[in-house]
Enzyme design. Structure first.
Site, PDB file in Angstrom:
ATOM      1  N   PRO A 125       0.851  -1.198   0.000  1.00 54.98           N
ATOM      2  CA  PRO A 125       0.000   0.000   0.000  1.00 54.98           C
ATOM      3  C   PRO A 125       0.889   1.252   0.000  1.00 54.98           C
ATOM      4  CG  PRO A 125      -0.720  -1.565   1.685  1.00 54.98           C
ATOM      5  CD  PRO A 125       0.605  -2.047   1.181  1.00 54.98           C
ATOM      6  N   PHE A 126       0.555   2.213  -0.849  1.00 55.31           N
ATOM      7  CA  PHE A 126       1.377   3.420  -0.989  1.00 55.31           C
ATOM      8  C   PHE A 126       0.473   4.632  -0.778  1.00 55.31           C
ATOM      9  CE2 PHE A 126       3.469   6.875  -3.169  1.00 55.31           C
ATOM     10  CZ  PHE A 126       4.828   6.630  -3.054  1.00 55.31           C
ATOM     11  N   GLY A 127       0.780   5.414   0.284  1.00 55.53           N
ATOM     12  CA  GLY A 127      -0.001   6.621   0.557  1.00 55.53           C
ATOM     13  C   GLY A 127       0.721   7.821  -0.011  1.00 55.53           C
ATOM     14  N   GLY A 128       1.554   8.449   0.823  1.00 54.17           N
ATOM     15  CA  GLY A 128       2.331   9.596   0.343  1.00 54.17           C
ATOM     16  C   GLY A 128       3.767   9.222   0.008  1.00 54.17           C
ATOM     17  N   TYR A 198       2.956  16.023   2.037  1.00 58.66           N
ATOM     18  CA  TYR A 198       2.924  14.867   1.125  1.00 58.66           C
ATOM     19  C   TYR A 198       2.287  13.621   1.722  1.00 58.66           C
ATOM     20  CZ  TYR A 198       5.491  17.718  -2.028  1.00 58.66           C
ATOM     21  OH  TYR A 198       5.814  18.741  -2.864  1.00 58.66           O
ATOM     22  N   SER A 210       2.289  11.187  14.492  1.00 65.45           N
ATOM     23  CA  SER A 210       2.046  12.251  15.475  1.00 65.45           C
ATOM     24  C   SER A 210       2.473  13.579  14.866  1.00 65.45           C
ATOM     25  CB  SER A 210       2.847  11.954  16.745  1.00 65.45           C
ATOM     26  OG  SER A 210       2.446  12.804  17.786  1.00 65.45           O
ATOM     27  N   PHE A 261      -1.833  -5.965   7.625  1.00 71.40           N
ATOM     28  CA  PHE A 261      -3.063  -6.691   7.960  1.00 71.40           C
ATOM     29  C   PHE A 261      -4.191  -6.378   6.966  1.00 71.40           C
ATOM     30  CE2 PHE A 261      -2.006  -6.572  12.803  1.00 71.40           C
ATOM     31  CZ  PHE A 261      -1.041  -7.549  12.612  1.00 71.40           C
ATOM     32  N   ARG A 385      17.867  19.040   4.265  1.00 75.17           N
ATOM     33  CA  ARG A 385      18.572  17.751   4.281  1.00 75.17           C
ATOM     34  C   ARG A 385      19.132  17.441   2.884  1.00 75.17           C
ATOM     35  NH1 ARG A 385      15.673  11.918   5.160  1.00 75.17           N
ATOM     36  NH2 ARG A 385      14.147  12.924   3.808  1.00 75.17           N
ATOM     37  N   TYR A 443      13.430  13.542  19.970  1.00 77.54           N
ATOM     38  CA  TYR A 443      13.644  13.493  18.510  1.00 77.54           C
ATOM     39  C   TYR A 443      15.052  13.988  18.226  1.00 77.54           C
ATOM     40  CZ  TYR A 443      12.511  14.360  13.550  1.00 77.54           C
ATOM     41  OH  TYR A 443      12.469  14.356  12.181  1.00 77.54           O
TER      42      TYR A 443
HETATM   43  C1  LIG Z   1      10.868  14.711   6.149  1.00 82.41           C
HETATM   44  C2  LIG Z   1       9.955  13.827   6.918  1.00 82.41           C
HETATM   45  C3  LIG Z   1       9.329  14.294   8.058  1.00 82.41           C
HETATM   46  C4  LIG Z   1       8.487  13.463   8.791  1.00 82.41           C
HETATM   47  N1  LIG Z   1       7.857  13.973   9.886  1.00 82.41           N
HETATM   48  C5  LIG Z   1       6.995  13.196  10.569  1.00 82.41           C
HETATM   49  C6  LIG Z   1       6.295  13.721  11.698  1.00 82.41           C
HETATM   50  O1  LIG Z   1       6.435  14.886  12.056  1.00 82.41           O
HETATM   51  N2  LIG Z   1       5.434  12.894  12.347  1.00 82.41           N
HETATM   52  C7  LIG Z   1       5.219  11.609  11.932  1.00 82.41           C
HETATM   53  O2  LIG Z   1       4.404  10.930  12.531  1.00 82.41           O
HETATM   54  N3  LIG Z   1       5.889  11.092  10.890  1.00 82.41           N
HETATM   55  C8  LIG Z   1       6.745  11.838  10.189  1.00 82.41           C
HETATM   56  N4  LIG Z   1       7.411  11.326   9.110  1.00 82.41           N
HETATM   57  C9  LIG Z   1       7.186   9.917   8.733  1.00 82.41           C
HETATM   58  C10 LIG Z   1       6.028   9.719   7.726  1.00 82.41           C
HETATM   59  O3  LIG Z   1       5.704  10.919   7.094  1.00 82.41           O
HETATM   60  C11 LIG Z   1       4.818   9.153   8.439  1.00 82.41           C
HETATM   61  O4  LIG Z   1       5.095   7.817   8.804  1.00 82.41           O
HETATM   62  C12 LIG Z   1       3.528   9.197   7.616  1.00 82.41           C
HETATM   63  O5  LIG Z   1       2.454   8.882   8.459  1.00 82.41           O
HETATM   64  C13 LIG Z   1       3.536   8.262   6.435  1.00 82.41           C
HETATM   65  O6  LIG Z   1       2.427   8.594   5.632  1.00 82.41           O
HETATM   66  P1  LIG Z   1       2.436   8.285   4.080  1.00 82.41           P
HETATM   67  O7  LIG Z   1       1.079   8.577   3.553  1.00 82.41           O
HETATM   68  O8  LIG Z   1       3.555   8.945   3.409  1.00 82.41           O
HETATM   69  O9  LIG Z   1       2.648   6.722   4.085  1.00 82.41           O
HETATM   70  P2  LIG Z   1       3.629   5.786   3.193  1.00 82.41           P
HETATM   71  O10 LIG Z   1       5.008   6.255   3.372  1.00 82.41           O
HETATM   72  O11 LIG Z   1       3.070   5.787   1.804  1.00 82.41           O
HETATM   73  O12 LIG Z   1       3.366   4.433   3.893  1.00 82.41           O
HETATM   74  C14 LIG Z   1       3.798   4.208   5.211  1.00 82.41           C
HETATM   75  C15 LIG Z   1       3.415   2.777   5.612  1.00 82.41           C
HETATM   76  O13 LIG Z   1       1.993   2.652   5.708  1.00 82.41           O
HETATM   77  C16 LIG Z   1       1.476   1.752   4.730  1.00 82.41           C
HETATM   78  N5  LIG Z   1       0.258   2.380   4.207  1.00 82.41           N
HETATM   79  C17 LIG Z   1       0.153   3.577   3.573  1.00 82.41           C
HETATM   80  N6  LIG Z   1      -1.139   3.821   3.296  1.00 82.41           N
HETATM   81  C18 LIG Z   1      -1.859   2.755   3.751  1.00 82.41           C
HETATM   82  C19 LIG Z   1      -3.237   2.412   3.740  1.00 82.41           C
HETATM   83  N7  LIG Z   1      -4.175   3.208   3.227  1.00 82.41           N
HETATM   84  N8  LIG Z   1      -3.595   1.228   4.292  1.00 82.41           N
HETATM   85  C20 LIG Z   1      -2.691   0.396   4.837  1.00 82.41           C
HETATM   86  N9  LIG Z   1      -1.372   0.674   4.863  1.00 82.41           N
HETATM   87  C21 LIG Z   1      -0.968   1.839   4.328  1.00 82.41           C
HETATM   88  C22 LIG Z   1       2.589   1.584   3.711  1.00 82.41           C
HETATM   89  O14 LIG Z   1       2.537   0.338   3.046  1.00 82.41           O
HETATM   90  C23 LIG Z   1       3.827   1.749   4.569  1.00 82.41           C
HETATM   91  O15 LIG Z   1       4.152   0.545   5.232  1.00 82.41           O
HETATM   92  C24 LIG Z   1       8.270  12.133   8.363  1.00 82.41           C
HETATM   93  C25 LIG Z   1       8.885  11.674   7.196  1.00 82.41           C
HETATM   94  C26 LIG Z   1       9.717  12.510   6.480  1.00 82.41           C
HETATM   95  C27 LIG Z   1      10.360  12.002   5.227  1.00 82.41           C
END
Ligand SMILES: Cc1cc2nc3c(=O)[nH]c(=O)nc-3n(C[C@H](O)[C@H](O)[C@H](O)COP(=O)(O)OP(=O)(O)OC[C@H]3O[C@@H](n4cnc5c(N)ncnc54)[C@H](O)[C@@H]3O)c2cc1C
Length: 522
Positions: A125-128, A198, A210, A261, A385, A443
């Site tokens: 699964p790919f979200g952002g 994103y 969080s 899951f 970065r 952090y």
């Molecule tokens: C520069 C930077 C800053 C960040 N700051 C924070 C922060 O302040 N707080 C924080 O909590 N995190 C932070 N993160 C981490 C990240 O952004 C989080 O984990 C975020 O919640 C991931 O969301 P995403 O949509 O990009 O998920 P993805 O990166 O696309 O996926 C994350 C995981 O979830 C799974 N997934 C995605 N969508 C679904 C879905 N619909 N159903 C089931 N599984 C799914 C994917 O398979 C993967 O295992 C940061 C990352 C970066 C690069």
């Protein structure tokens, strides 16, 4: 906003910027620089999924929504940790999916999962795509191919219940898209991680994210009221009341399950009225310990501002969010940001009460300028970065959490582990940005001169820090999730019985193991 990120950098390529001269001078002085141009990525190996299976996928989601071209696959290769970026910069695309499939509804997700089960395809699964823990790096071995299940088409605000103050959101909405739709209804989610621009709603739920305003609005898992999930065994709808004693809370099984899951296809969240006023201000503390004590006092008096963060001495001096501010005065103590959002009367009352506590504990108010600067630059650090990596300086972050009684020890031990592993010249900075009555997160941001093998250099430092966290009884992650990177420490954190429970749930919901194989579950 362009929701496609650069394959080997953060965010919108148009917002990339070189280090300003004064910052570059300082970086050169501390680390020396060694410009590292990115390697042109080689063409990808042809997808291992044959035309008959691709035709089935096209039938399920529409021909336009199954892509096997290099660009689509490259943009969904891994996430955005520094090792991910280093691999992408070196042209290593070994983890590229074979195809990108974009379902438009829960039923289409379910249809793709059925095809994947039948042909034994791994599904990611790919979200952002902002994972920083290897959550998008599924195991390929044993599968006939890897599908990136991109939720980008599922972007509806399904409904808002203005009476109960809840909203149902589809998983592919990015942070700004969700907030814009909610704002049109006069409400907000208030979830602003640094990756907000994103990252997606489904990703927030799947990783227990969080945000920077977690003190006021709560962590994402605390905002979730209900979930709909597509699993290989069928659909599950959870969360039928504001609170329930009907057995264990199954929503908690899916929050943080990182796509192993099931695929989250809708999230019901609690929402708040749009704040009329936002005030962010700075406080100066003589030491990190004094600022942390003030945070604990606030949390334990039920007096949290909406935003509450405290940088240690080193981070206060080197403000990573603002390159122009690099090179500040380390003797100036520690900077705290306190932010208040809400209606004017509530903001004023809370601000006055917090101000009395902070002033009484020896804090010095330094006005709104540092707060406004933080708010303005809060999403810029990931671009910085990239600029540091361009200059041959390794920059990465990691995080943990513990109870108040262990914070000082955890801080010292993780910092010492990182410093020893990275050697000279390196910098280890820290802040507290998520505060609870019982404890807080720490952090860390590190910067070091890139070694010849920066991946090995970081792996060593990360392992040393992770060992220190587990040895101190802290968690391996407060909000970045487990992914593939944290698995060994996660197994130590939850123990063999915990691992066995997770494996049993996985075996029941995903008997053929197609969902994100190798991620999360030790
Ligand atoms: C520069 C930077 C800053 C960040 N700051 C924070 C922060 O302040 N707080 C924080 O909590 N995190 C932070 N993160 C981490 C990240 O952004 C989080 O984990 C975020 O919640 C991931 O969301 P995403 O949509 O990009 O998920 P993805 O990166 O696309 O996926 C994350 C995981 O979830 C799974 N997934 C995605 N969508 C679904 C879905 N619909 N159903 C089931 N599984 C799914 C994917 O398979 C993967 O295992 C940061 C990352 C970066 C690069």
């Amino acid at each position: 906003m362009n929701v496609e990120m650069h394959p080997s950098r953060w965010g919108d390529p148009a917002r990339a910027r070189a280090l300003p001269d004064e910052a570059r001078g300082l970086v050169e002085m501390v680390f020396g620089t060694d410009d590292r141009p990115a390697v042109q990525a080689p063409p990808l190996a042809p997808p291992s999924i044959g035309p008959a299976v691709l035709a089935e996928l096209e039938k399920a989601v529409g021909a336009d929504h199954v892509r096997t071209d290099d660009e689509a696959r490259r943009l969904r290769t891994r996430g955005k940790s520094t090792p991910d970026l280093l691999r992408a910069r070196s042209g290593d695309l070994a983890d590229a999916p074979d195809a990108v499939v974009r379902p438009g509804s829960h039923d289409e997700v379910a249809a793709v999962l059925a095809i994947a089960v039948e042909h034994h395809l791994a599904v990611v699964p790919f979200g952002g795509g902002t994972s920083v823990t290897g959550g998008l790096v599924a195991r390929r071995e044993g599968f006939s191919g890897v599908l990136s299940l991109d939720l980008v088409r599922m972007k509806r605000l399904v409904r808002v219940d203005h009476v109960s103050m809840t909203a149902v959101l589809e998983p592919g909405l990015r942070g700004p898209e969700a907030e814009a739709l909610l704002a049109a209804e006069g409400v907000t989610l208030g979830h602003y991680p640094q990756s907000w621009e994103y990252a997606s709603i489904g990703g927030f739920a799947a990783t227990r994210s969080s945000g920077q305003s977690s003190s006021g609005y709560g962590r994402f898992d605390a905002l979730v009221v209900g979930l709909t999930v597509a699993t290989p065994r069928g659909r599950i709808d959870l969360g039928s009341a504001p609170a329930s004693a009907a057995g264990p809370d199954l929503r908690q099984l899916f929050l943080g399950s990182e796509g192993t899951f099931g695929v989250i296809t809708a999230v019901t969240v609690r929402v708040r009225r749009l704040p009329e006023v936002k005030v962010y201000e700075g406080w100066r503390w003589p030491s990190f310990a004094a600022g942390a004590l003030a945070m604990r006092t606030l949390a334990q008096s039920g007096l949290q501002p909406t935003v509450l963060r405290l940088s240690d001495e080193a981070e206060s001096a080197i403000n990573l969010a603002d390159p122009a501010a690099i090179g500040g005065d380390a003797s100036a103590g520690c900077l705290m940001i306190a932010g208040y959002e809400g209606d004017p009367a509530a903001v004023e009352a809370r601000r006055a009460a917090v101000t009395a506590v902070l002033a009484g504990l020896g804090g010095t108010g330094v006005g709104t300028e540092p707060g406004e600067r933080w708010a303005h630059g809060r999403f810029d650090a990931p671009y910085l970065r990239d600029s540091m990596l361009d200059a041959g300086v390794l920059v990465e972050t990691l995080e943990t959490a513990t109870f108040w009684s262990d914070v000082e020890r955890l801080y010292a031990e993780v910092k010492a582990a990182l410093t020893a592993a990275l050697g000279d010249p390196s910098l280890v900075l820290c802040h507290i940005s998520h505060v609870y009555e019982t404890g807080c997160s720490l952090y860390f941001t590190v910067a070091a001169r890139e070694a010849d093998d920066p991946l090995a250099q970081w792996a060593k430092a990360k392992a040393a820090a992770s060992d220190a966290m587990i040895a101190a009884g802290a968690t391996i992650t407060h909000h970045h999730a487990v992914g593939t990177d944290h698995k060994p420490w996660f197994a130590r954190e939850i123990g063999p019985l915990g691992v066995s429970v997770l494996r049993a749930v996985k075996a029941d919901l995903d008997p053929t193991g197609i969902l994100n194989p190798g991620v999360l579950i030790p």
